[in-house]
Write a protein that holds these residues in place. Structure first.
Motif, PDB file in Angstrom:
ATOM      1  N   ALA A 426       0.830  -1.208   0.000  1.00 15.19           N
ATOM      2  CA  ALA A 426       0.000   0.000   0.000  1.00 15.19           C
ATOM      3  C   ALA A 426       0.862   1.254   0.000  1.00 15.19           C
ATOM      4  N   LEU A 427       1.937   1.254   0.819  1.00 18.67           N
ATOM      5  CA  LEU A 427       2.807   2.443   0.891  1.00 18.67           C
ATOM      6  C   LEU A 427       3.629   2.634  -0.377  1.00 18.67           C
ATOM      7  N   LYS A 428       3.910   1.515  -1.067  1.00 18.17           N
ATOM      8  CA  LYS A 428       4.644   1.615  -2.326  1.00 18.17           C
ATOM      9  C   LYS A 428       3.742   2.022  -3.485  1.00 18.17           C
ATOM     10  N   GLY A 429       2.410   1.964  -3.229  1.00 19.48           N
ATOM     11  CA  GLY A 429       1.464   2.344  -4.281  1.00 19.48           C
ATOM     12  C   GLY A 429       1.333   1.334  -5.368  1.00 19.48           C
ATOM     13  N   VAL A 430       1.573   0.052  -5.056  1.00 20.33           N
ATOM     14  CA  VAL A 430       1.471  -0.987  -6.074  1.00 20.33           C
ATOM     15  C   VAL A 430       0.168  -1.781  -5.945  1.00 20.33           C
ATOM     16  N   ILE A 431      -0.787  -1.255  -5.202  1.00 18.12           N
ATOM     17  CA  ILE A 431      -2.089  -1.919  -5.054  1.00 18.12           C
ATOM     18  C   ILE A 431      -2.872  -1.773  -6.351  1.00 18.12           C
ATOM     19  N   LYS A 432      -3.432  -2.858  -6.789  1.00 18.01           N
ATOM     20  CA  LYS A 432      -4.301  -2.836  -7.963  1.00 18.01           C
ATOM     21  C   LYS A 432      -5.614  -3.512  -7.635  1.00 18.01           C
ATOM     22  N   THR A 433      -6.633  -3.092  -8.322  1.00 13.34           N
ATOM     23  CA  THR A 433      -7.937  -3.725  -8.131  1.00 13.34           C
ATOM     24  C   THR A 433      -7.894  -5.139  -8.670  1.00 13.34           C
ATOM     25  N   GLY A 434      -8.247  -6.116  -7.841  1.00  7.73           N
ATOM     26  CA  GLY A 434      -8.213  -7.513  -8.255  1.00  7.73           C
ATOM     27  C   GLY A 434      -9.289  -7.824  -9.271  1.00  7.73           C
ATOM     28  N   SER A 435      -9.086  -8.924  -9.965  1.00  8.95           N
ATOM     29  CA  SER A 435     -10.059  -9.328 -10.981  1.00  8.95           C
ATOM     30  C   SER A 435     -11.410  -9.637 -10.356  1.00  8.95           C
ATOM     31  N   TYR A 436     -11.363 -10.178  -9.102  1.00  6.50           N
ATOM     32  CA  TYR A 436     -12.637 -10.478  -8.430  1.00  6.50           C
ATOM     33  C   TYR A 436     -13.428  -9.209  -8.161  1.00  6.50           C
ATOM     34  N   GLY A 437     -12.725  -8.182  -7.662  1.00 13.81           N
ATOM     35  CA  GLY A 437     -13.408  -6.915  -7.376  1.00 13.81           C
ATOM     36  C   GLY A 437     -13.960  -6.281  -8.631  1.00 13.81           C
ATOM     37  N   LEU A 438     -13.158  -6.344  -9.708  1.00 12.79           N
ATOM     38  CA  LEU A 438     -13.627  -5.776 -10.982  1.00 12.79           C
ATOM     39  C   LEU A 438     -14.842  -6.530 -11.504  1.00 12.79           C
ATOM     40  N   LEU A 439     -14.785  -7.852 -11.384  1.00 12.61           N
ATOM     41  CA  LEU A 439     -15.907  -8.680 -11.838  1.00 12.61           C
ATOM     42  C   LEU A 439     -17.159  -8.389 -11.025  1.00 12.61           C
ATOM     43  N   LEU A 440     -16.975  -8.188  -9.711  1.00 14.75           N
ATOM     44  CA  LEU A 440     -18.124  -7.873  -8.856  1.00 14.75           C
ATOM     45  C   LEU A 440     -18.769  -6.559  -9.272  1.00 14.75           C
ATOM     46  N   ARG A 441     -17.920  -5.546  -9.521  1.00 10.89           N
ATOM     47  CA  ARG A 441     -18.476  -4.249  -9.918  1.00 10.89           C
ATOM     48  C   ARG A 441     -19.249  -4.351 -11.219  1.00 10.89           C
ATOM     49  N   LYS A 442     -18.708  -5.099 -12.143  1.00 16.40           N
ATOM     50  CA  LYS A 442     -19.400  -5.277 -13.431  1.00 16.40           C
ATOM     51  C   LYS A 442     -20.737  -6.000 -13.223  1.00 16.40           C
ATOM     52  N   GLY A 443     -20.719  -7.023 -12.375  1.00 17.51           N
ATOM     53  CA  GLY A 443     -21.953  -7.759 -12.093  1.00 17.51           C
ATOM     54  C   GLY A 443     -22.998  -6.879 -11.437  1.00 17.51           C
ATOM     55  N   LEU A 444     -22.553  -5.999 -10.537  1.00 20.86           N
ATOM     56  CA  LEU A 444     -23.504  -5.103  -9.853  1.00 20.86           C
ATOM     57  C   LEU A 444     -24.103  -4.091 -10.820  1.00 20.86           C
ATOM     58  N   ILE A 445     -23.269  -3.599 -11.755  1.00 18.39           N
ATOM     59  CA  ILE A 445     -23.806  -2.664 -12.761  1.00 18.39           C
ATOM     60  C   ILE A 445     -24.854  -3.362 -13.620  1.00 18.39           C
ATOM     61  N   ILE A 446     -24.579  -4.603 -14.011  1.00 22.50           N
ATOM     62  CA  ILE A 446     -25.542  -5.366 -14.814  1.00 22.50           C
ATOM     63  C   ILE A 446     -26.839  -5.561 -14.036  1.00 22.50           C
ATOM     64  N   PHE A 447     -26.720  -5.939 -12.761  1.00 23.62           N
ATOM     65  CA  PHE A 447     -27.912  -6.137 -11.922  1.00 23.62           C
ATOM     66  C   PHE A 447     -28.698  -4.838 -11.778  1.00 23.62           C
ATOM     67  N   GLN A 448     -27.978  -3.747 -11.528  1.00 23.30           N
ATOM     68  CA  GLN A 448     -28.603  -2.441 -11.315  1.00 23.30           C
ATOM     69  C   GLN A 448     -29.404  -1.996 -12.538  1.00 23.30           C
ATOM     70  N   PHE A 449     -28.790  -2.056 -13.701  1.00 18.71           N
ATOM     71  CA  PHE A 449     -29.487  -1.602 -14.905  1.00 18.71           C
ATOM     72  C   PHE A 449     -30.493  -2.633 -15.386  1.00 18.71           C
ATOM     73  N   GLY A 450     -30.323  -3.891 -14.988  1.00 16.07           N
ATOM     74  CA  GLY A 450     -31.341  -4.894 -15.303  1.00 16.07           C
ATOM     75  C   GLY A 450     -32.662  -4.557 -14.627  1.00 16.07           C
ATOM     76  N   ILE A 451     -32.604  -4.165 -13.349  1.00 25.38           N
ATOM     77  CA  ILE A 451     -33.814  -3.758 -12.628  1.00 25.38           C
ATOM     78  C   ILE A 451     -34.435  -2.525 -13.276  1.00 25.38           C
ATOM     79  N   THR A 452     -33.576  -1.563 -13.593  1.00 27.96           N
ATOM     80  CA  THR A 452     -34.075  -0.334 -14.227  1.00 27.96           C
ATOM     81  C   THR A 452     -34.770  -0.641 -15.541  1.00 27.96           C
ATOM     82  N   TYR A 453     -34.167  -1.505 -16.335  1.00 27.91           N
ATOM     83  CA  TYR A 453     -34.751  -1.881 -17.624  1.00 27.91           C
ATOM     84  C   TYR A 453     -36.096  -2.580 -17.436  1.00 27.91           C
ATOM     85  N   CYS A 454     -36.176  -3.468 -16.438  1.00 29.14           N
ATOM     86  CA  CYS A 454     -37.450  -4.144 -16.149  1.00 29.14           C
ATOM     87  C   CYS A 454     -38.556  -3.135 -15.841  1.00 29.14           C
TER      88      CYS A 454
END
Length: 821
Positions: A426-454
């Motif tokens: 963290a102090l070296k600034g080499v933290i990156k968003t993991g693939s799991y976190g990125l996948l979760l965010r994408k899934g939540l966006i899909i869920f969110q707009f899926g409800i809106t579309y419905c």
């Protein structure tokens, strides 16, 4: 420690105030919607739960079996309650008649008469207020339910009437402060019958299926309606309630009712009818039987509304999770420093959760501020169902639980992500968003707009169905038709004089008297069969009492034979000598229009030849199929309204108002002791689709809120993405990238996620809306363009939201971008 958490949380929220504003706004919108839905559901599920023994009170309902199907009635034969008290011990039974509409008037002795059309007059016996004591509502008040009078003496006189406080103020505005002085005063029913005031009670709550403004002793009804009161074959406005001993099972009592029915009813009536017990607290949510004087709502609709509230909360929480996890990298050094100087993972967890909790508390506070205004607006908007939504103590508990649940949903995962960073990395600034976190965010966006579309697709389909209701040909004229309720005790001479005076006006084309318009909520029922058919072949039909101009005024089409004439009316006005029937009726008889004319038809009220067949018109709302219908000339006592067809210049408000004023003045002159009430037929028909209109309004509001919350989240994410890629954008611009290319770069990832959301939810929303449409006999087809249009609308709004920030980033000076740290 707690104070430190809160102080740091406030500082952090102020530093990231743009994201704080987005999170608070999104959560506040979701929370206030869920609060409104909670108050509404609590209200709807509280109907008739405030009586001390409500869990043991049942309404007796009847299933009436006919050759063309089973009818479900919430009314029973009037003698039933008395027979139960006589033959089935161990229960308390109450009999009612109504609510019935009658004219009530008071006279102050100085010639000042106050006269009103009361639509909620309930005739009840002395057992009624033993069952329905309203104890959980009024037990804290000084005198309980009774303001004046007492239950021991209120039913001593056969013509006794009990007023609510509201009706007492209406009829005796100058004397109502001394309510005890009103006991013994008199009112007139239909300007003739005298009623003696024996008590005044509190206004009953509106969340009840037992609405009334006046209670009249049932003995008065029995005396004035001896045929109905003793008739086991008829089914009128009588409702029977029973309070069972807790040791008696409802199924056991139903068997006793079957034996009692066999004892008192004719064999044919006993064969075709069955009695069942319906719990009092289920009346409001069991639409199969309906409710006299109130409305019913399907439980499935309530649960759907609850689901919408949950989804709106989830959409707001998804915004928070996405924004917080997306900014996790920016807070990695903060985490590293805190861990390096001794901060534990648990302390960091509580710090981040406290920030979430603070945001949620602010959002709940804002929601509460707006809640009172929203509830007042809903109560005003839904006056047609007498809605009375109020904030109560349970809402405080709900708000606290909501704070905790939303804090856990929105804050738990981001706190876990942030607290698991390793200090050195963290102090070296080499933290990156993991693939799991990125996948979760994408899934939540899909869920969110899926409800809106419905919600958007649902809104469009409901809108199309409502438009279909409004424009479908009903088989009769609805434009420029005014209906006026006729007073009781009218004479044929008064009717004719009123008609001729109206027809003398140049803007009035036709006038007709009948029991009701072609489509009317209140109708008379009858049974019918051919003489060659056995009694078991009796089918149910609607009976309309009409006059000669009725077909011409409503433009009904005669397919064969002819319309009714004076020859079809008996001289004494008590009988009939001919029927006109609709196509549906003759189809049930297996006849053609031509062969039906001349056939003798037997109905419950007598028999006569069929003189004509009219083309089917919708005699029920479009939720149901057309019923068989018998039209006849008969007793004037069945004439309940006049239909007046106007011929006016198109959209001329002054001409309409002038004509309506003329009709009112003429009516009051013809019927001086009546109460004038009118309505445009189109407005009356629109009330048939009250529930569907409310569903459409709910879809519309929630769809707008849903897409707004979702776009807030998108705006936050694209803002964060732009900040993270500031130098990349600068380099690309220096190397010659255009604004359009950079906008596409920033927005591409979000747009394809939205596209996936739309495609993934199409089968679900198609199934839900297809099932909803199945409850209508007449309905639209779900078309592909409804999905395409809804998707296009949502896509354009989302694209506009993304482009606002993307274009701003693309237009930034690359020199400033490359120099920034």
């Amino acid at each position: 420690m707690l104070r430190n958490y809160i102080t740091i949380a406030f500082r952090r929220l102020w530093v990231g105030r743009v994201y704080t504003l987005i999170n608070v706004t999104g959560l506040a919108l979701g929370i206030v919607c869920s609060m409104v839905i909670y108050v509404f559901l609590t209200y709807e599920l509280s109907f008739d739960t405030f009586h001390s023994q409500s869990s043991h009170i049942f309404r007796i309902v009847e299933h009436n079996h006919k050759a063309n199907g089973t009818q479900y009635w919430n009314t029973t034969a009037y003698p039933l309650a008395e027979a139960i008290r006589s033959d089935i011990p161990g229960s308390i039974t109450a009999q009612t008649a109504g609510p019935i509409s009658r004219i009530i008037s008071s006279d102050d002795g100085k010639g000042n008469i106050r006269r009103f059309e009361e639509k909620k007059i309930l005739f009840v016996d002395k057992y009624y207020l033993q069952l329905f004591d309203f104890q959980k509502v009024f037990d804290q008040k000084e005198n309980g339910l009774w303001i004046a009078g007492s239950p021991q003496t209120a039913f001593n006189k056969p013509n006794a009437v009990i007023l609510t406080q509201r009706s007492a103020e209406k009829y005796f505005p100058t004397e109502v402060s001394q309510k005890e002085t009103l006991i013994g005063k008199t009112l007139k029913l239909n300007n003739t019958d005298e009623l003696i005031i024996s008590g005044i009670i509190q206004n009953p709550p509106v969340n009840t299926n037992l609405l009334f403004d006046l209670i009249v002793n049932y003995q008065f009804f029995k005396t004035n309606n001896p045929y109905k009161a003793t008739n086991w074959s008829g089914n009128y406005e009588g409702t029977t309630y029973v309070l069972l001993d807790p040791t008696i099972q409802p199924s056991t009592f139903e068997k006793q009712l079957a034996a009692l029915k066999k004892k008192y009813m004719k064999a044919e009536d006993d064969r075709r009818s069955s009695y069942f017990l319906q719990p009092l607290t289920d009346i409001h949510t069991q639409t199969q039987y309906g409710s006299l004087g109130s409305y019913t709502v399907q439980k499935e609709l309530l649960w759907s509304l609850a689901s919408l509230g949950v989804f709106l909360i989830l959409i707001a929480c998804i915004n928070f999770i996405n924004l917080t996890t997306a900014q996790a990298v920016k807070r990695s050094k903060e985490v590293g420093i805190r861990k390096a100087i001794g901060g534990t993972q648990l302390q960091l967890f509580f710090q981040f959760v406290s920030e979430t909790f603070l945001i949620v508390v602010i959002a709940v506070g804002l929601s509460t501020v707006f809640l009172h205004w929203l509830l007042s607006s809903l109560n005003s908007y839904l006056t047609i169902i007498e809605l009375d939504l109020q904030i109560d103590s349970t809402l405080i508990v709900f708000s606290i639980l909501l704070c905790i649940i939303v804090s856990i949903i929105a804050g738990f995962y981001p706190a876990i992500v942030l607290t698991h960073y390793q200090p050195i990395k963290a102090l070296k600034g080499v933290i990156k968003t993991g693939s799991y976190g990125l996948l979760l965010r994408k899934g939540l966006i899909i869920f969110q707009f899926g409800i809106t579309y419905c919600l958007l697709v649902g809104m469009l389909i409901v809108a199309q169905q409502m438009d279909y209701f409004q424009h479908k040909d009903l088989g009769f004229v609805t434009e420029a038709v005014v209906t006026v309720k006729m007073p009781p005790n009218q004479t044929a001479m008064q009717q004719e004089q009123f008609r001729q005076r109206l027809l003398a006006h140049p803007s009035i084309k036709q006038v007709s008297y009948s029991s009701g318009a072609p489509t009317t909520a209140n109708s008379y029922g009858t049974d019918f069969r051919l003489p060659s058919e056995p009694l078991t072949q009796m089918r149910q039909a609607e009976m309309k009492v009409v006059d000669l101009p009725y077909a011409s005024l409503y433009n009904l089409t005669v397919l064969s034979g002819q319309w009714l004439s004076e020859a079809n009316r008996m001289p004494d006005g008590q009988g009939f000598n001919g029927f006109v029937v609709n196509e549906t009726l003759i189809k049930m008889l297996g006849l053609t229009p031509e062969k039906a004319v001349g056939q003798t038809l037997i109905i419950s009220e007598g028999e006569a030849p069929i003189v004509g067949v009219v083309r089917d018109f919708h005699n029920t709302s479009l939720q149901q199929s057309i019923k068989p219908c018998v039209l006849l000339l008969w007793n004037k006592d069945f004439i309940e309204e006049s239909s007046i067809r106007l011929q006016l210049p198109h959209n001329n408000p002054l001409a309409i108002q002038s004509t309506l004023a003329f009709i009112e003045d003429t009516w009051k002159e013809a019927f001086p002791e009546g109460v004038y009430q009118y309505a445009f037929l189109k407005d009356t028909l629109a009330k048939n689709y009250l529930v569907e209109n409310l569903i459409f309004d709910a879809f519309r509001v929630f769809a707008v809120i849903s897409i707004f919350i979702s776009c807030l989240g998108l705006f936050g994410l694209i803002t964060h993405t732009s900040e993270q890629r500031t130098k990349e954008i600068g380099i690309r611009k220096v190397l010659g990238a255009s604004v359009q290319q950079i906008v596409l770069l920033l927005s591409g990832d979000f747009l394809w996620l939205i596209g996936i959301a739309f495609i993934a939810t199409i089968p679900l929303i198609w199934y839900i809306m297809h099932e909803w449409l199945q409850k209508f006999t007449y309905k639209i087809e779900i078309r592909w363009w409804m999905f395409g249009l809804s998707g296009a609308i949502a896509f354009i709004i989302a694209l506009a939201t993304i482009c606002v920030q993307a274009i701003r980033s693309a237009l930034a000076n690359p020199t400033q971008s490359l120099r920034s740290e």
